[in-house]
Design a protein around this motif. Structure first.
Motif, PDB file in Angstrom:
ATOM      1  N   SER A  26       0.854  -1.190   0.000  1.00 40.31           N
ATOM      2  CA  SER A  26       0.000   0.000   0.000  1.00 40.31           C
ATOM      3  C   SER A  26       0.890   1.240   0.000  1.00 40.31           C
ATOM      4  CB  SER A  26      -0.918  -0.002   1.209  1.00 40.31           C
ATOM      5  OG  SER A  26      -0.178  -0.092   2.410  1.00 40.31           O
ATOM      6  N   CYS A  27       0.426   2.297  -0.632  1.00 45.08           N
ATOM      7  CA  CYS A  27       1.264   3.499  -0.752  1.00 45.08           C
ATOM      8  C   CYS A  27       1.237   4.288   0.563  1.00 45.08           C
ATOM      9  CB  CYS A  27       0.791   4.370  -1.904  1.00 45.08           C
ATOM     10  SG  CYS A  27      -0.637   5.383  -1.507  1.00 45.08           S
ATOM     11  N   PRO A  28       2.205   5.155   0.774  1.00 45.62           N
ATOM     12  CA  PRO A  28       2.271   5.918   2.040  1.00 45.62           C
ATOM     13  C   PRO A  28       1.342   7.123   2.049  1.00 45.62           C
ATOM     14  CG  PRO A  28       4.104   6.508   0.646  1.00 45.62           C
ATOM     15  CD  PRO A  28       3.358   5.406  -0.085  1.00 45.62           C
ATOM     16  N   SER A  29       0.550   7.269   0.953  1.00 51.36           N
ATOM     17  CA  SER A  29      -0.284   8.434   0.813  1.00 51.36           C
ATOM     18  C   SER A  29       0.533   9.719   0.637  1.00 51.36           C
ATOM     19  CB  SER A  29      -1.260   8.603   1.997  1.00 51.36           C
ATOM     20  OG  SER A  29      -2.174   9.645   1.716  1.00 51.36           O
ATOM     21  N   CYS A  30      -0.095  10.712   0.057  1.00 53.68           N
ATOM     22  CA  CYS A  30       0.531  12.030  -0.096  1.00 53.68           C
ATOM     23  C   CYS A  30      -0.573  13.019  -0.443  1.00 53.68           C
ATOM     24  CB  CYS A  30       1.602  12.012  -1.179  1.00 53.68           C
ATOM     25  SG  CYS A  30       0.939  11.965  -2.853  1.00 53.68           S
ATOM     26  N   SER A  31      -0.210  14.233  -0.848  1.00 56.35           N
ATOM     27  CA  SER A  31      -1.207  15.271  -1.107  1.00 56.35           C
ATOM     28  C   SER A  31      -2.199  14.858  -2.187  1.00 56.35           C
ATOM     29  CB  SER A  31      -0.485  16.536  -1.555  1.00 56.35           C
ATOM     30  OG  SER A  31      -1.381  17.458  -2.106  1.00 56.35           O
TER      31      SER A  31
ATOM     32  N   GLY B 201      -3.511   5.097  -3.166  1.00 50.72           N
ATOM     33  CA  GLY B 201      -4.326   6.240  -2.753  1.00 50.72           C
ATOM     34  C   GLY B 201      -4.896   7.096  -3.868  1.00 50.72           C
ATOM     35  N   CYS B 202      -4.389   6.950  -5.096  1.00 53.40           N
ATOM     36  CA  CYS B 202      -4.895   7.840  -6.163  1.00 53.40           C
ATOM     37  C   CYS B 202      -4.578   7.295  -7.544  1.00 53.40           C
ATOM     38  CB  CYS B 202      -4.263   9.226  -6.014  1.00 53.40           C
ATOM     39  SG  CYS B 202      -2.622   9.318  -6.735  1.00 53.40           S
ATOM     40  N   ARG B 203      -4.922   8.084  -8.542  1.00 49.37           N
ATOM     41  CA  ARG B 203      -4.779   7.606  -9.941  1.00 49.37           C
ATOM     42  C   ARG B 203      -3.388   7.852 -10.487  1.00 49.37           C
ATOM     43  NH1 ARG B 203      -4.168  11.857 -12.410  1.00 49.37           N
ATOM     44  NH2 ARG B 203      -4.918  13.832 -11.521  1.00 49.37           N
ATOM     45  N   VAL B 204      -2.491   8.592  -9.751  1.00 47.07           N
ATOM     46  CA  VAL B 204      -1.165   8.894 -10.304  1.00 47.07           C
ATOM     47  C   VAL B 204      -0.359   7.614 -10.441  1.00 47.07           C
ATOM     48  CG1 VAL B 204       1.031  10.075  -9.941  1.00 47.07           C
ATOM     49  CG2 VAL B 204      -1.110  11.277  -9.524  1.00 47.07           C
ATOM     50  N   ASN B 205      -0.189   6.904  -9.326  1.00 46.08           N
ATOM     51  CA  ASN B 205       0.549   5.642  -9.408  1.00 46.08           C
ATOM     52  C   ASN B 205      -0.368   4.438  -9.245  1.00 46.08           C
ATOM     53  OD1 ASN B 205       3.156   6.502  -9.946  1.00 46.08           O
ATOM     54  ND2 ASN B 205       3.472   7.093  -7.828  1.00 46.08           N
ATOM     55  N   GLY B 206      -1.645   4.705  -8.846  1.00 43.99           N
ATOM     56  CA  GLY B 206      -2.575   3.602  -8.576  1.00 43.99           C
ATOM     57  C   GLY B 206      -2.693   2.604  -9.731  1.00 43.99           C
TER      58      GLY B 206
HETATM   59  S1  SF4 Z   1       0.746   9.631  -5.618  1.00 41.09           S
HETATM   60 FE1  SF4 Z   1      -1.088   8.471  -5.143  1.00 41.09          FE
HETATM   61  S2  SF4 Z   1      -0.395   6.376  -5.088  1.00 41.09           S
HETATM   62 FE2  SF4 Z   1       1.410   7.659  -4.829  1.00 41.09          FE
HETATM   63  S3  SF4 Z   1       1.673   8.005  -2.642  1.00 41.09           S
HETATM   64 FE3  SF4 Z   1       0.401   9.650  -3.387  1.00 41.09          FE
HETATM   65  S4  SF4 Z   1      -1.675   8.954  -3.034  1.00 41.09           S
HETATM   66 FE4  SF4 Z   1      -0.357   7.161  -2.967  1.00 41.09          FE
END
Ligand code: SF4
Length: 381
Positions: free
Chosen positions: A285-290, A322-327
């Motif tokens: 699971s990703c560490p989350s971010c903005s 957490g999102c579509r960028v790397n999801g």
């Molecule tokens: S960009 Fe998306 S997938 Fe990557 S850490 Fe942030 S929320 Fe997670």
């Protein structure tokens, strides 16, 4: 433990330097929305007080860039900005940070007809004019498609190395040497392999180490420790980040566990004889971010871990992003993948989309798919 570090060059990031035998710098990243200035300032200060040498903040829009300028005024930490798709924001954010991280695998999204070399020339110019270092941040979930298409699908490492090497050569050709490189994967054994191979080719380039999407503690710390012990023990690595899926008020755990791993390695307290058990359930699971699309992400990752515990003895990988960028990219290699949207969670079985479900429905849908996967494994056994 006597460790002979690779002869990397020194790269200054604000008031610290990495490489050239400088202490290995421990970093972290904010997971608040950057436009939430108060919450982001609070998290930056908390991470700094926990010992963060550098704190990274994601910026994807003009609004984020304006907020970052204000965050800079209210903090003293060394700041790095994380640029993914919209690299053209660099000139807006560079005056307020000490380092710019760009992802070679996302440069093609904007100005598709412009050669990537011109985009790197722009980034190097902005960094030079604003006293910033650069990180060329290659990530397994978003490798340059041109590179991926050149290699066998099963070889995820060679395209990452080729992408990093060509960006290093472009920066060198531009006379810009204030850069570091990172090569991250969610599989610690691949992190060891890709960094070892890169360090053989470019022992002069400082490396930022990390197991991306390492997941929830303690598993995320164990995965990271396995990779770092193998690399730092060989003198590879000049700065590190432990990517943990934790709420913001526990984000300092990334710094504490990172420093502990470094101290243990130098004290010879190595624990990574314990290899990851590939025949067991693996949650990444990703560490989350903005960029996180819904604040419920961290809780969802914890619920997935709890709900799937009944399947712990099956060699199944579940990814929660957490999102579509790397999801979308990161979940392709998982048996079951979830990536979050604002109101719905997308569910995939390897690269096959299974639909988008509400946050209330998703655990039930995941359970159904997991049960089916287990039945298929029983039949094959
Ligand atoms: S960009 Fe998306 S997938 Fe990557 S850490 Fe942030 S929320 Fe997670």
């Amino acid at each position: 433990m006597a460790i002979r570090r690779n002869p990397t060059r020194s790269v200054r990031i604000g008031n610290i330097s990495v490489g050239a035998n400088h202490p290995i710098a421990v970093q972290s990243m904010t997971a608040t929305h950057t436009t939430n200035i108060d919450a982001t300032v609070e998290l930056v200060n908390d991470l700094q007080s926990a010992g963060a040498a550098v704190v990274r903040i994601a910026v994807d829009s003009d609004k984020d860039a304006e907020a970052l300028a204000e965050i800079r005024k209210q903090t003293t930490a060394n700041l790095s900005v994380d640029l993914q798709e919209n690299y053209r924001l660099a000139e807006k954010v560079a005056p307020h940070v000490d380092k710019i991280r760009y992802n070679p695998g996302h440069l093609y999204h904007h100005e598709k007809s412009k050669p990537w070399q011109e985009k790197v020339r722009y980034l190097a110019g902005v960094a030079k004019d604003n006293d910033c270092a650069i990180r060329v941040g290659v990530n397994c979930g978003s490798v340059d498609p041109d590179k991926k298409s050149k290699f066998d699908h099963a070889d995820s490492i060679s395209p990452m190395i080729e992408s990093a090497i060509e960006h290093c050569e472009q920066l060198d050709a531009l006379g810009f040497d204030r850069y570091v490189v990172s090569l991250k994967d969610s599989d610690p054994t691949k992190v060891v392999e890709v960094n070892k191979r890169f360090a053989l080719l470019r022992p002069d380039v400082p490396l930022h180490l990390g197991v991306t999407e390492a997941g929830l503690p303690p598993d995320g710390i164990i995965k990271t420790r396995i990779a770092f012990e193998q690399l730092i023990g060989r003198g590879i690595g000049d700065t590190i980040r432990v990517s943990l899926t934790v709420p913001n008020n526990k984000k300092r755990q990334e710094i504490q566990s990172g420093q502990e791993i470094i101290d243990d390695i130098y004290a010879g307290r190595l624990r990574s004889v314990v290899a990851l058990n590939p025949s067991q359930l693996n949650i990444i699971s990703c560490p989350s971010c903005s960029r996180v699309e819904n604040e419920a992400f961290v809780e969802l990752a914890q619920q997935v871990k709890e709900m799937t515990n009944y399947a712990k003895d099956y060699a199944i990988t579940i990814a929660v992003m957490g999102c579509r960028v790397n999801g979308p990219g990161e979940t392709d290699d998982a048996d079951l993948g979830l990536w979050c949207g604002p109101n719905r969670v997308n569910l995939k079985r390897r690269s096959e989309p299974l639909g988008a479900f509400t946050y209330e429905e998703i655990l039930g849908k995941l359970r159904t798919e997991l049960d089916q996967l287990i039945e298929e494994k029983k039949v094959k056994a």
